[in-house]
Design a protein around this motif. Structure first.
Motif, PDB file in Angstrom:
ATOM      1  N   ASP A   1       0.815  -1.220   0.000  1.00 49.31           N
ATOM      2  CA  ASP A   1       0.000   0.000   0.000  1.00 49.31           C
ATOM      3  C   ASP A   1       0.847   1.269   0.000  1.00 49.31           C
ATOM      4  OD1 ASP A   1      -2.425  -1.465   0.087  1.00 49.31           O
ATOM      5  OD2 ASP A   1      -2.171  -1.749   2.252  1.00 49.31           O
ATOM      6  N   ASN A   2       2.142   1.107  -0.263  1.00 48.64           N
ATOM      7  CA  ASN A   2       3.073   2.234  -0.346  1.00 48.64           C
ATOM      8  C   ASN A   2       3.258   2.935   0.998  1.00 48.64           C
ATOM      9  OD1 ASN A   2       4.902   3.736  -1.937  1.00 48.64           O
ATOM     10  ND2 ASN A   2       3.443   5.415  -2.111  1.00 48.64           N
ATOM     11  N   ARG A   3       3.120   2.169   2.078  1.00 42.60           N
ATOM     12  CA  ARG A   3       3.385   2.696   3.408  1.00 42.60           C
ATOM     13  C   ARG A   3       4.740   2.196   3.892  1.00 42.60           C
ATOM     14  NH1 ARG A   3       0.164   5.231   6.626  1.00 42.60           N
ATOM     15  NH2 ARG A   3       1.248   4.385   8.447  1.00 42.60           N
ATOM     16  N   LEU A   4       5.429   3.056   4.631  1.00 45.91           N
ATOM     17  CA  LEU A   4       6.681   2.619   5.244  1.00 45.91           C
ATOM     18  C   LEU A   4       6.400   1.496   6.242  1.00 45.91           C
ATOM     19  CD1 LEU A   4       8.526   6.003   5.931  1.00 45.91           C
ATOM     20  CD2 LEU A   4       9.238   4.223   4.331  1.00 45.91           C
ATOM     21  N   LYS A   5       7.240   0.474   6.207  1.00 43.29           N
ATOM     22  CA  LYS A   5       7.037  -0.675   7.090  1.00 43.29           C
ATOM     23  C   LYS A   5       7.572  -0.428   8.494  1.00 43.29           C
ATOM     24  CE  LYS A   5       7.650  -4.033   3.310  1.00 43.29           C
ATOM     25  NZ  LYS A   5       8.521  -5.147   2.849  1.00 43.29           N
ATOM     26  N   ASP A   6       8.657   0.299   8.596  1.00 44.74           N
ATOM     27  CA  ASP A   6       9.371   0.458   9.859  1.00 44.74           C
ATOM     28  C   ASP A   6       8.711   1.546  10.708  1.00 44.74           C
ATOM     29  OD1 ASP A   6      11.188   1.026  11.925  1.00 44.74           O
ATOM     30  OD2 ASP A   6      12.913   0.538  10.683  1.00 44.74           O
ATOM     31  N   SER A   7       8.156   1.152  11.850  1.00 43.91           N
ATOM     32  CA  SER A   7       7.451   2.109  12.705  1.00 43.91           C
ATOM     33  C   SER A   7       8.387   3.177  13.262  1.00 43.91           C
ATOM     34  CB  SER A   7       6.763   1.378  13.863  1.00 43.91           C
ATOM     35  OG  SER A   7       7.705   0.666  14.636  1.00 43.91           O
ATOM     36  N   GLU A   8       9.667   2.825  13.482  1.00 45.17           N
ATOM     37  CA  GLU A   8      10.625   3.818  13.972  1.00 45.17           C
ATOM     38  C   GLU A   8      10.907   4.874  12.908  1.00 45.17           C
ATOM     39  OE1 GLU A   8      14.158   2.077  15.541  1.00 45.17           O
ATOM     40  OE2 GLU A   8      13.115   1.019  17.159  1.00 45.17           O
ATOM     41  N   GLN A   9      10.967   4.452  11.659  1.00 44.98           N
ATOM     42  CA  GLN A   9      11.157   5.411  10.562  1.00 44.98           C
ATOM     43  C   GLN A   9       9.953   6.338  10.456  1.00 44.98           C
ATOM     44  OE1 GLN A   9      13.846   6.063   9.100  1.00 44.98           O
ATOM     45  NE2 GLN A   9      14.797   4.357   8.005  1.00 44.98           N
ATOM     46  N   ILE A  10       8.765   5.783  10.606  1.00 48.01           N
ATOM     47  CA  ILE A  10       7.558   6.613  10.552  1.00 48.01           C
ATOM     48  C   ILE A  10       7.551   7.619  11.696  1.00 48.01           C
ATOM     49  CG2 ILE A  10       5.037   6.606  10.723  1.00 48.01           C
ATOM     50  CD1 ILE A  10       5.055   3.864   9.375  1.00 48.01           C
ATOM     51  N   GLU A  11       7.947   7.173  12.878  1.00 45.81           N
ATOM     52  CA  GLU A  11       7.999   8.060  14.035  1.00 45.81           C
ATOM     53  C   GLU A  11       8.993   9.200  13.819  1.00 45.81           C
ATOM     54  OE1 GLU A  11       8.851   7.885  18.885  1.00 45.81           O
ATOM     55  OE2 GLU A  11       9.025   6.084  17.655  1.00 45.81           O
ATOM     56  N   LYS A  12      10.160   8.857  13.279  1.00 43.65           N
ATOM     57  CA  LYS A  12      11.162   9.892  13.028  1.00 43.65           C
ATOM     58  C   LYS A  12      10.676  10.881  11.969  1.00 43.65           C
ATOM     59  CE  LYS A  12      15.915  10.802  11.662  1.00 43.65           C
ATOM     60  NZ  LYS A  12      17.236  10.264  11.283  1.00 43.65           N
ATOM     61  N   LEU A  13      10.121  10.353  10.888  1.00 45.04           N
ATOM     62  CA  LEU A  13       9.626  11.221   9.822  1.00 45.04           C
ATOM     63  C   LEU A  13       8.498  12.116  10.317  1.00 45.04           C
ATOM     64  CD1 LEU A  13       9.782  12.041   6.856  1.00 45.04           C
ATOM     65  CD2 LEU A  13       8.245  10.134   6.309  1.00 45.04           C
ATOM     66  N   SER A  14       7.647  11.584  11.174  1.00 46.43           N
ATOM     67  CA  SER A  14       6.546  12.379  11.736  1.00 46.43           C
ATOM     68  C   SER A  14       7.087  13.551  12.554  1.00 46.43           C
ATOM     69  CB  SER A  14       5.651  11.500  12.619  1.00 46.43           C
ATOM     70  OG  SER A  14       5.046  10.473  11.855  1.00 46.43           O
ATOM     71  N   GLY A  15       8.117  13.274  13.336  1.00 48.25           N
ATOM     72  CA  GLY A  15       8.726  14.341  14.119  1.00 48.25           C
ATOM     73  C   GLY A  15       9.363  15.402  13.247  1.00 48.25           C
ATOM     74  N   LEU A  16      10.068  14.966  12.220  1.00 48.74           N
ATOM     75  CA  LEU A  16      10.720  15.915  11.312  1.00 48.74           C
ATOM     76  C   LEU A  16       9.689  16.738  10.553  1.00 48.74           C
ATOM     77  CD1 LEU A  16      13.616  13.721   9.867  1.00 48.74           C
ATOM     78  CD2 LEU A  16      13.837  15.673  11.410  1.00 48.74           C
ATOM     79  N   PHE A  17       8.605  16.096  10.140  1.00 54.50           N
ATOM     80  CA  PHE A  17       7.569  16.828   9.412  1.00 54.50           C
ATOM     81  C   PHE A  17       6.922  17.882  10.310  1.00 54.50           C
ATOM     82  CE2 PHE A  17       3.410  17.538   7.484  1.00 54.50           C
ATOM     83  CZ  PHE A  17       3.743  17.682   6.150  1.00 54.50           C
ATOM     84  N   ALA A  18       6.641  17.507  11.554  1.00 57.24           N
ATOM     85  CA  ALA A  18       6.071  18.478  12.500  1.00 57.24           C
ATOM     86  C   ALA A  18       7.035  19.633  12.734  1.00 57.24           C
ATOM     87  CB  ALA A  18       5.738  17.774  13.819  1.00 57.24           C
ATOM     88  N   ASP A  19       8.314  19.311  12.867  1.00 55.37           N
ATOM     89  CA  ASP A  19       9.321  20.363  13.031  1.00 55.37           C
ATOM     90  C   ASP A  19       9.379  21.268  11.805  1.00 55.37           C
ATOM     91  OD1 ASP A  19      10.025  19.487  15.536  1.00 55.37           O
ATOM     92  OD2 ASP A  19      11.846  18.449  14.904  1.00 55.37           O
ATOM     93  N   PHE A  20       9.226  20.667  10.621  1.00 55.40           N
ATOM     94  CA  PHE A  20       9.293  21.464   9.395  1.00 55.40           C
ATOM     95  C   PHE A  20       8.145  22.466   9.333  1.00 55.40           C
ATOM     96  CE2 PHE A  20       8.637  21.912   4.673  1.00 55.40           C
ATOM     97  CZ  PHE A  20       9.746  22.726   4.471  1.00 55.40           C
ATOM     98  N   LEU A  21       6.971  22.068   9.770  1.00 48.72           N
ATOM     99  CA  LEU A  21       5.846  23.010   9.769  1.00 48.72           C
ATOM    100  C   LEU A  21       6.114  24.194  10.688  1.00 48.72           C
ATOM    101  CD1 LEU A  21       2.744  20.612   9.719  1.00 48.72           C
ATOM    102  CD2 LEU A  21       3.951  21.670   7.795  1.00 48.72           C
ATOM    103  N   VAL A  22       6.769  23.927  11.820  1.00 45.72           N
ATOM    104  CA  VAL A  22       7.171  25.016  12.719  1.00 45.72           C
ATOM    105  C   VAL A  22       8.240  25.874  12.042  1.00 45.72           C
ATOM    106  CG1 VAL A  22       8.244  25.589  14.928  1.00 45.72           C
ATOM    107  CG2 VAL A  22       6.603  23.704  14.792  1.00 45.72           C
ATOM    108  N   PHE A  23       9.193  25.213  11.393  1.00 46.66           N
ATOM    109  CA  PHE A  23      10.265  25.912  10.682  1.00 46.66           C
ATOM    110  C   PHE A  23       9.695  26.823   9.589  1.00 46.66           C
ATOM    111  CE2 PHE A  23      13.575  25.917   7.287  1.00 46.66           C
ATOM    112  CZ  PHE A  23      14.605  26.524   7.986  1.00 46.66           C
ATOM    113  N   VAL A  24       8.682  26.326   8.886  1.00 51.59           N
ATOM    114  CA  VAL A  24       8.029  27.134   7.846  1.00 51.59           C
ATOM    115  C   VAL A  24       7.458  28.408   8.453  1.00 51.59           C
ATOM    116  CG1 VAL A  24       6.037  27.229   6.289  1.00 51.59           C
ATOM    117  CG2 VAL A  24       7.530  25.227   6.275  1.00 51.59           C
ATOM    118  N   ASP A  25       6.779  28.270   9.582  1.00 51.59           N
ATOM    119  CA  ASP A  25       6.215  29.453  10.243  1.00 51.59           C
ATOM    120  C   ASP A  25       7.302  30.453  10.626  1.00 51.59           C
ATOM    121  OD1 ASP A  25       3.531  28.781  10.117  1.00 51.59           O
ATOM    122  OD2 ASP A  25       3.564  27.672  12.004  1.00 51.59           O
TER     123      ASP A  25
END
Length: 202
Positions: free
Chosen positions: A154-178
């Motif tokens: 289904d084109n989802r990342l398998k590794d839950s740790e990778q998803i967790e890290k990417l989620s954190g980076l994405f949230a940080d990026f939204l703050v960085f954008v602001d």
């Protein structure tokens, strides 16, 4: 809701970097909209004397200009970013300057163990060039190694740790954008400097 461009940093039709951006688009759709941008149809950069840009380049520049930020996902070829990505950035810094002061997050996927780390380092250097002047999120590498095995059907990342890290980076990026989009006082001056810069005058 923020609108981001997901720049596919390759002309390969089977790239796992495209899959990574597709996952980001789907997984974070409640936080931001992500519009994928392809570079595979960009012509070879030839520095046109009349400064008339190809329509596909002009459209890409306008979309980047309007977006709140850009996520670039790059593979690594011979310790470097692909020629197609360099070509696109050459076009997008010639008589148009959409990356000036634009918040950028860099990600990358590769078949090997290093997850495009060298390519990402090179891309940071390129985006800091006088004609680009992007605002690159610091300390934010997302390195997806062994990317051929990283996604499920289904084109989802398998590794839950990778998803967790990417989620954190994405949230940080939204703050960085602001944060970056509040730093507007010198924007027009920065654009003028990029437009007037010439390596011949150094």
């Amino acid at each position: 809701m923020k609108h981001l461009i997901g720049l596919v940093g390759t002309n390969s039709s089977q790239s796992t970097n495209r899959k990574l951006l597709q996952f980001i688009k789907a997984n974070f759709q409640k936080e931001a909209t992500v519009e994928l941008m392809e570079i595979k149809d960009f012509p070879v950069f030839n520095k046109p004397a009349d400064s008339v840009l190809p329509e596909i380049v002009q459209e890409a520049a306008e979309k980047i200009e309007k977006a709140d930020g850009v996520i670039i996902s790059t593979p690594e070829y011979d310790h470097a970013i692909p020629a197609a990505l360099i070509n696109a950035l050459n076009w997008l810094s010639y008589d148009v300057y959409p990356f000036v002061d634009k918040p950028v997050m860099i990600t990358g996927a590769s078949y090997g163990t290093l997850g495009s780390s060298r390519a990402q380092a090179q891309l940071r250097q390129i985006l800091d060039a006088p004609e680009l002047k992007a605002r690159i999120m610091p300390s934010s590498e997302f390195l997806l190694s062994h990317s051929l095995q990283a996604f499920d059907e289904d084109n989802r990342l398998k590794d839950s740790e990778q998803i967790e890290k990417l989620s954190g980076l994405f949230a940080d990026f939204l703050v960085f954008v602001d944060l970056v989009n509040q730093l507007v006082q010198a924007h027009e001056s920065n654009k003028k400097e990029a437009a007037n810069f010439s390596w011949e005058n150094i």
